[in-house]
Design an enzyme around this catalytic site. Structure first.
Site, PDB file in Angstrom:
ATOM      1  N   GLN A 119       0.993  -1.132  -0.033  1.00 35.09           N
ATOM      2  CA  GLN A 119      -0.074  -0.032   0.048  1.00 35.09           C
ATOM      3  C   GLN A 119       0.670   1.192  -0.163  1.00 35.09           C
ATOM      4  O   GLN A 119       1.515   1.510   1.008  1.00 35.09           O
ATOM      5  CB  GLN A 119      -0.983  -0.069   1.286  1.00 35.09           C
ATOM      6  N   SER A 122       1.627   6.596   2.520  1.00 34.00           N
ATOM      7  CA  SER A 122       2.085   7.648   3.273  1.00 34.00           C
ATOM      8  C   SER A 122       3.612   8.220   2.666  1.00 34.00           C
ATOM      9  O   SER A 122       3.992   7.375   1.844  1.00 34.00           O
ATOM     10  CB  SER A 122       2.672   6.855   4.515  1.00 34.00           C
ATOM     11  N   GLU A 237      -8.399  -1.356   6.196  1.00 37.56           N
ATOM     12  CA  GLU A 237      -7.245  -1.545   6.815  1.00 37.56           C
ATOM     13  C   GLU A 237      -7.476  -1.516   8.246  1.00 37.56           C
ATOM     14  O   GLU A 237      -7.112  -2.413   9.088  1.00 37.56           O
ATOM     15  CB  GLU A 237      -6.447  -0.297   6.614  1.00 37.56           C
ATOM     16  N   GLU A 370      -4.652   8.705  17.843  1.00 35.41           N
ATOM     17  CA  GLU A 370      -5.197  10.315  18.158  1.00 35.41           C
ATOM     18  C   GLU A 370      -6.163  10.478  16.815  1.00 35.41           C
ATOM     19  O   GLU A 370      -7.155  11.169  17.044  1.00 35.41           O
ATOM     20  CB  GLU A 370      -4.077  11.339  18.063  1.00 35.41           C
TER      21      GLU A 370
HETATM   22  C1  LIG Z   1       4.683  -0.488  11.210  1.00 36.16           C
HETATM   23  C2  LIG Z   1       4.182   0.485  10.180  1.00 36.16           C
HETATM   24  C3  LIG Z   1       3.771  -0.088   8.979  1.00 36.16           C
HETATM   25  C4  LIG Z   1       3.273   1.174   7.986  1.00 36.16           C
HETATM   26  N1  LIG Z   1       2.858   0.439   6.838  1.00 36.16           N
HETATM   27  C5  LIG Z   1       2.361   1.568   5.936  1.00 36.16           C
HETATM   28  C6  LIG Z   1       2.106   0.899   4.668  1.00 36.16           C
HETATM   29  O1  LIG Z   1       2.319  -0.350   4.309  1.00 36.16           O
HETATM   30  N2  LIG Z   1       1.728   1.678   3.602  1.00 36.16           N
HETATM   31  C7  LIG Z   1       1.503   3.309   3.991  1.00 36.16           C
HETATM   32  O2  LIG Z   1       1.332   4.132   3.110  1.00 36.16           O
HETATM   33  N3  LIG Z   1       1.975   3.516   5.230  1.00 36.16           N
HETATM   34  C8  LIG Z   1       2.359   2.693   6.214  1.00 36.16           C
HETATM   35  N4  LIG Z   1       2.573   3.089   7.298  1.00 36.16           N
HETATM   36  C9  LIG Z   1       2.506   4.857   7.861  1.00 36.16           C
HETATM   37  C10 LIG Z   1       1.343   4.895   8.817  1.00 36.16           C
HETATM   38  O3  LIG Z   1       0.155   5.061   8.010  1.00 36.16           O
HETATM   39  C11 LIG Z   1       1.542   6.489   9.377  1.00 36.16           C
HETATM   40  O4  LIG Z   1       2.813   6.225   9.995  1.00 36.16           O
HETATM   41  C12 LIG Z   1       0.653   6.988  10.020  1.00 36.16           C
HETATM   42  O5  LIG Z   1      -0.382   7.158   9.260  1.00 36.16           O
HETATM   43  C13 LIG Z   1       0.962   8.293  10.766  1.00 36.16           C
HETATM   44  O6  LIG Z   1       1.384   9.041   9.835  1.00 36.16           O
HETATM   45  P1  LIG Z   1       3.003  10.023  10.145  1.00 36.16           P
HETATM   46  O7  LIG Z   1       3.858   8.654  10.574  1.00 36.16           O
HETATM   47  O8  LIG Z   1       3.395  10.714   9.085  1.00 36.16           O
HETATM   48  O9  LIG Z   1       2.804  10.794  11.636  1.00 36.16           O
HETATM   49  P2  LIG Z   1       2.159  12.182  11.531  1.00 36.16           P
HETATM   50  O10 LIG Z   1       0.991  12.054  10.693  1.00 36.16           O
HETATM   51  O11 LIG Z   1       3.097  13.251  11.199  1.00 36.16           O
HETATM   52  O12 LIG Z   1       1.659  12.471  13.003  1.00 36.16           O
HETATM   53  C14 LIG Z   1       2.621  12.724  14.311  1.00 36.16           C
HETATM   54  C15 LIG Z   1       1.935  12.739  15.200  1.00 36.16           C
HETATM   55  O13 LIG Z   1       1.046  13.733  15.444  1.00 36.16           O
HETATM   56  C16 LIG Z   1      -0.369  13.076  15.669  1.00 36.16           C
HETATM   57  N5  LIG Z   1      -1.428  13.841  14.711  1.00 36.16           N
HETATM   58  C17 LIG Z   1      -1.360  14.082  13.438  1.00 36.16           C
HETATM   59  N6  LIG Z   1      -2.438  14.585  12.970  1.00 36.16           N
HETATM   60  C18 LIG Z   1      -3.297  14.882  14.164  1.00 36.16           C
HETATM   61  C19 LIG Z   1      -4.584  15.361  14.419  1.00 36.16           C
HETATM   62  N7  LIG Z   1      -5.376  15.934  13.444  1.00 36.16           N
HETATM   63  N8  LIG Z   1      -5.311  15.379  15.604  1.00 36.16           N
HETATM   64  C20 LIG Z   1      -4.377  14.617  16.549  1.00 36.16           C
HETATM   65  N9  LIG Z   1      -3.186  14.283  16.435  1.00 36.16           N
HETATM   66  C21 LIG Z   1      -2.511  14.326  15.402  1.00 36.16           C
HETATM   67  C22 LIG Z   1      -0.059  11.809  15.489  1.00 36.16           C
HETATM   68  O14 LIG Z   1      -1.301  11.096  16.215  1.00 36.16           O
HETATM   69  C23 LIG Z   1       1.222  11.575  15.875  1.00 36.16           C
HETATM   70  O15 LIG Z   1       1.092  11.233  17.154  1.00 36.16           O
HETATM   71  C24 LIG Z   1       3.035   2.226   8.399  1.00 36.16           C
HETATM   72  C25 LIG Z   1       3.553   2.700   9.755  1.00 36.16           C
HETATM   73  C26 LIG Z   1       4.162   1.973  10.522  1.00 36.16           C
HETATM   74  C27 LIG Z   1       4.505   2.220  11.920  1.00 36.16           C
END
Ligand SMILES: Cc1cc2nc3c(=O)[nH]c(=O)nc-3n(C[C@H](O)[C@H](O)[C@H](O)COP(=O)(O)OP(=O)(O)OC[C@H]3O[C@@H](n4cnc5c(N)ncnc54)[C@H](O)[C@@H]3O)c2cc1C
Length: 401
Positions: A119, A122, A237, A370
């Protein structure tokens, strides 16, 4: 005299008869896993709510739990294990948005695990705010040229196909300018680099796209439908990650009970037992809630309850493995050689120590806790939404780093 109808007359009886036939013709103990899964697909028992011919029988999705339980009991292979992202998310998305040719081409080898999927949503600056993503797709006749970077892509190193969302109209508001595609992960210009996790394994990757050509026939939905396509993926998902209903007392809570039972009696305290019992009750509550949610679900996109189950599962798993590591005492600090490897499988919870480390990601992957709470607050409780300053502005005019 009235003739009594003896053929299966209900959905349950029909499904049970098909399971009996499948197991009789392909005994799991002697049939290679891929062959068994192919036969399961052909019998319509892969995703029972899918259309006939697509691995389903057009029956309520809630029947799948019964099918899975019976097959598991008989020792049948589990399709999810071979291809978790494909099985839980990409398959359901192709079924809803794919053309007949795409469904015909992709669903069977996806289910059997012959073709693993990933997928590609991100990006480095777009995780929770996935609709703000920047990878670009530009149309050129019958094909599209894609440039950009994706991140955290689970099993991209094993994948044959990817479910990709890119920005195709930067002048539209952010949700409206996205388009979804099936991308060939072996195409020229696709580069997959490992990202190592706290466990030492690289389940996920960075994926770079440099002038990658995608035929227009591999589009899912219309240009601009990317957000709606993604919602199908994301809702599935959350159900895939948090909505499973394992047998009572199995899964992570079984690891905790096992750790408790292995403790010498002089290390068992009433306080620890109380904590184990509290977690056992939470695990059972979540299991029963998921059963209720799956019975309420009907064909089509699952609703926000998938997000609630996902958030509850994430916090529960983290609490279970924290307690389990505490019970292990000093031994809980010992964790293998931190061997850096790119595994064939994701989410393999083998030792308590590794599970403790891996479970930290549960409240991030598939949408953070969150963000799940925001969905619960806005869509279920009807509370006022987050302040959003970019909703009505063309994506190209939104300030970003
Ligand atoms: C083990 C693992 C596997 C993954 N596999 C995939 C995959 O196969 N394909 C894929 O596309 N992605 C994948 N991901 C990515 C995952 O979907 C993202 O890490 C997740 O959506 C969070 O995005 P970010 O890491 O950019 O954090 P950010 O969005 O930058 O968030 C940082 C912090 O801010 C908080 N935050 C952000 N927005 C808000 C809001 N509106 N209100 C309150 N708090 C908020 C979050 O909760 C978090 O604590 C994977 C992640 C992990 C850890």
């Amino acid at each position: 005299m009235t003739t009594v109808e003896t053929s299966p007359s209900t959905d349950d009886a029909r499904v049970d008869a098909l399971i009996d036939e499948l197991l009789a013709a392909h005994p799991p103990q002697t049939t290679p896993p891929q062959e068994f899964l192919g036969a399961q697909f052909d019998a319509g028992l892969a995703w029972v709510h899918f259309a006939i011919g697509d691995g389903g029988l057009d029956l309520p999705a809630s029947l799948q739990r019964h099918i899975n339980a019976r097959l598991q009991e008989a020792g049948a292979p589990n399709a999810w294990v071979f291809n978790p992202i494909g099985h839980g998310m990409c398959g359901p998305t192709v079924e809803v948005w794919g053309t007949p040719a795409q469904k015909q081409r992709y669903l069977r080898p996806l289910f059997t695990g012959e073709e693993v999927w990933c997928q590609l949503f991100s990006e480095p600056t777009s995780g929770s705010d996935f609709a703000g993503l920047s990878s670009r797709g530009i149309r050129d006749g019958d094909e599209w040229t894609v440039n950009g970077q994706k991140v955290w892509t689970t099993l991209a190193h094993r994948s044959r196909w990817g479910l990709l969302v890119v920005r195709t109209d930067p002048e539209a508001v952010k949700h409206a300018g996205l388009t979804a595609f099936v991308v060939d992960m072996h195409a020229p210009g696709v580069e997959v680099r490992p990202l190592y996790q706290i466990t030492g394994e690289a389940e996920f990757n960075e994926v770079f796209f440099t002038d990658v050509k995608i035929p227009d026939a591999e589009r899912l939905g219309n240009p601009g439908d990317g957000w709606r396509v993604s919602l199908t993926t994301l809702m599935n998902e959350r159900v895939s990650i948090g909505g499973t209903t394992p047998p009572k007392g199995s899964g992570p809570i079984a690891d905790l009970v096992d750790a408790w039972q292995k403790l010498p009696t002089d290390r068992r305290s009433a306080a620890d037992l109380d904590q184990v019992m509290r977690l056992w009750i939470r695990a059972e509550l979540l299991r029963l809630t998921n059963i209720r949610a799956s019975q309420n679900r009907r064909k089509g996109d699952p609703g926000p309850e998938g997000s609630i189950g996902k958030a509850a599962m994430a916090e529960l798993n983290k609490d279970i493995y924290s307690t389990a590591v505490d019970l292990l005492g000093a031994e809980g600090m010992l964790f293998g050689p931190y061997e850096r490897k790119r595994p064939d499988r994701a989410m393999a919870f083998d030792t308590i120590q590794k599970s403790f480390l891996r479970s930290r990601a549960n409240s991030i992957e598939g949408g953070t806790t969150e963000v799940m709470k925001n969905i619960l607050a806005e869509r279920v409780l009807g509370l006022p939404g987050d302040v959003r300053v970019d909703r009505d502005v063309p994506w190209s005019k939104v300030p970003r780093n």
